[in-house]
Write a protein that holds these residues in place. Structure first.
Motif, PDB file in Angstrom:
ATOM      1  N   GLU A 220     -19.821   9.341 -13.033  1.00  0.00           N
ATOM      2  CA  GLU A 220     -20.758   8.224 -13.068  1.00  0.00           C
ATOM      3  C   GLU A 220     -20.555   7.414 -14.331  1.00  0.00           C
ATOM      4  O   GLU A 220     -20.489   7.956 -15.439  1.00  0.00           O
ATOM      5  N   TYR A 221     -20.466   6.108 -14.152  1.00  0.00           N
ATOM      6  CA  TYR A 221     -20.322   5.215 -15.300  1.00  0.00           C
ATOM      7  C   TYR A 221     -20.890   3.852 -14.936  1.00  0.00           C
ATOM      8  O   TYR A 221     -20.550   3.289 -13.886  1.00  0.00           O
ATOM      9  N   ASP A 222     -21.774   3.341 -15.800  1.00  0.00           N
ATOM     10  CA  ASP A 222     -22.300   1.990 -15.668  1.00  0.00           C
ATOM     11  C   ASP A 222     -22.863   1.722 -14.274  1.00  0.00           C
ATOM     12  O   ASP A 222     -22.561   0.706 -13.641  1.00  0.00           O
ATOM     13  N   GLY A 223     -23.677   2.647 -13.791  1.00  0.00           N
ATOM     14  CA  GLY A 223     -24.378   2.426 -12.539  1.00  0.00           C
ATOM     15  C   GLY A 223     -23.552   2.568 -11.288  1.00  0.00           C
ATOM     16  O   GLY A 223     -23.917   2.028 -10.229  1.00  0.00           O
ATOM     17  N   ALA A 224     -22.433   3.299 -11.358  1.00  0.00           N
ATOM     18  CA  ALA A 224     -21.603   3.495 -10.170  1.00  0.00           C
ATOM     19  C   ALA A 224     -20.859   4.817 -10.274  1.00  0.00           C
ATOM     20  O   ALA A 224     -20.577   5.310 -11.374  1.00  0.00           O
ATOM     21  N   PHE A 225     -20.543   5.393  -9.123  1.00  0.00           N
ATOM     22  CA  PHE A 225     -19.642   6.539  -9.072  1.00  0.00           C
ATOM     23  C   PHE A 225     -18.215   6.012  -8.946  1.00  0.00           C
ATOM     24  O   PHE A 225     -17.936   5.137  -8.126  1.00  0.00           O
ATOM     25  N   ARG A 226     -17.310   6.555  -9.765  1.00  0.00           N
ATOM     26  CA  ARG A 226     -15.932   6.086  -9.797  1.00  0.00           C
ATOM     27  C   ARG A 226     -14.978   7.267  -9.686  1.00  0.00           C
ATOM     28  O   ARG A 226     -15.303   8.381 -10.122  1.00  0.00           O
TER      29      ARG A 226
END
Length: 357
Positions: free
Chosen positions: A78-84
């Motif tokens: 999770e980073y900056d409001g998203a799953f990547r």
């Protein structure tokens, strides 16, 4: 230079976003292609991250699959409001180390250097922790706005995440538990120079969108891919070679309901130019000014946006209430049946009945 019709450009965009008839097999495949799966708790139907995955994978998708990919297998972070996908992390770290560029952000961090040190020390000694577990000792505060409240810990953690110092270890419900990035992210990741990492990120960005304007602040892709022009468009585009190959496939398309935070909708100028769709999220509009409803989901049929689904789940009654299907142009009988069938699929996935419009 590739010369594309608007129909071809739309098909490229739809295929790159995994919204054509060929459904992906699992969560990781979706994340690797899209690059980011937006997280948002607004759940008139389901939270954004769940709807985004269902709209690609279909009825085979279950929410536990996302949890497994993030918390157990660590294929996503999770980073900056998203799953990547974790494969993107090495390409992001060089720019994270250079952040922030904005003078006001640097000044706030410098003014709160003691606070920053205390937050990191607390995580090192006791993490993973909720933001509420960490004392707010900020010397200089940022006034509350639409995204942050008065607690400066949340603001500091988000900034430290952008610098690659801390990371979301996992979630408890909708709440993030934070820890030092060195204890969350994998070790021995590939190392890239900043320029090379940015070039590779541009390629991944173009992979996710298929086609994008060469000079777009919404979808910056640099010189990735190959040059293209689209009929009726003066601007030059970049197109991904793999996306061009999909033009040989005639899959007939399908119906998809898109979360308002779906990546397919992010580049608003591209939506207007290629799809002739001017999308406005009405969530923050006063009720009298809404045309399609508080959180209506755009309806994609093949390579065209044909309407908006205004619906809401009532968990007390276990029903999906369809307030309206707003048709941009009147549906033909076959189109109506396709939309109705997808509503049935949505209700089945949610495990509820349907209260139809």
């Amino acid at each position: 230079m590739h010369h594309l019709t608007k129909d071809q450009a739309r098909r490229i965009a739809v295929g790159a976003q995994l919204l054509d008839a060929f459904r992906p097999g699992d969560v990781v495949e979706v994340a690797e292609q899209l690059g980011a799966i937006k997280i948002d708790p607004t759940a008139t139907i389901a939270p954004a991250e769940q709807t985004i995955l269902w709209s690609r994978i279909g009825s085979a998708y279950e929410g536990s699959q996302l949890t497994k990919a993030v918390d157990l297998d660590h294929n996503l972070f999770e980073y900056d409001g998203a799953f990547r996908p974790i494969s993107l992390l090495p390409l992001m770290l060089p720019s994270m180390r250079e952040w922030p560029k904005r003078a006001s952000t640097r000044a706030w961090l410098e003014a709160n250097s003691t606070f920053r040190t205390e937050v990191l020390a607390r995580l090192r000694g006791e993490g993973p922790l909720l933001a509420t577990d960490i004392p707010d000792t900020a010397e200089v505060t940022v006034p509350p706005d639409g995204w942050y409240g008065s607690n400066q810990v949340v603001h500091m953690l988000d900034l430290l995440q952008r610098q690659g110092e801390v990371a979301v270890a996992r979630r408890e419900g909708r709440h993030r538990l934070w820890d030092l990035a060195e204890r969350v992210y994998p070790q021995n990741l590939p190392e890239y120079e900043l320029d090379e990492a940015e070039r590779l990120r541009n390629e991944r960005r173009l992979q996710a969108f298929g086609i994008a304007k060469q000079r777009s602040p919404w979808t910056p892709v640099g010189e990735a891919g190959e040059s293209a022009v689209v009929e009726g468009m003066r601007q030059k585009y970049r197109v991904h070679p793999d996306a061009l190959a999909t033009l040989k496939q005639d899959d007939g398309g399908r119906v998809a309901f898109l979360s308002p935070y779906d990546g397919m909708l992010f580049d608003r100028p591209r939506l207007k130019e290629l799809f002739e769709f001017e999308y406005v999220l009405e969530q923050f509009k006063p009720k009298p000014q809404r045309r399609y409803g508080y959180f209506s989901h755009p309806i994609l049929m093949g390579d065209r946006f044909v309407g908006m689904l205004e619906a809401e789940v009532n968990r007390d009654r276990d029903t999906l209430t369809v307030e309206a299907v707003h048709e941009f142009l009147p549906f033909e009988a076959e189109e109506y049946e396709m939309v109705r069938a997808e509503i049935d699929n949505l209700a089945e996935w949610l495990g509820v009945g349907i209260r139809a419009w």
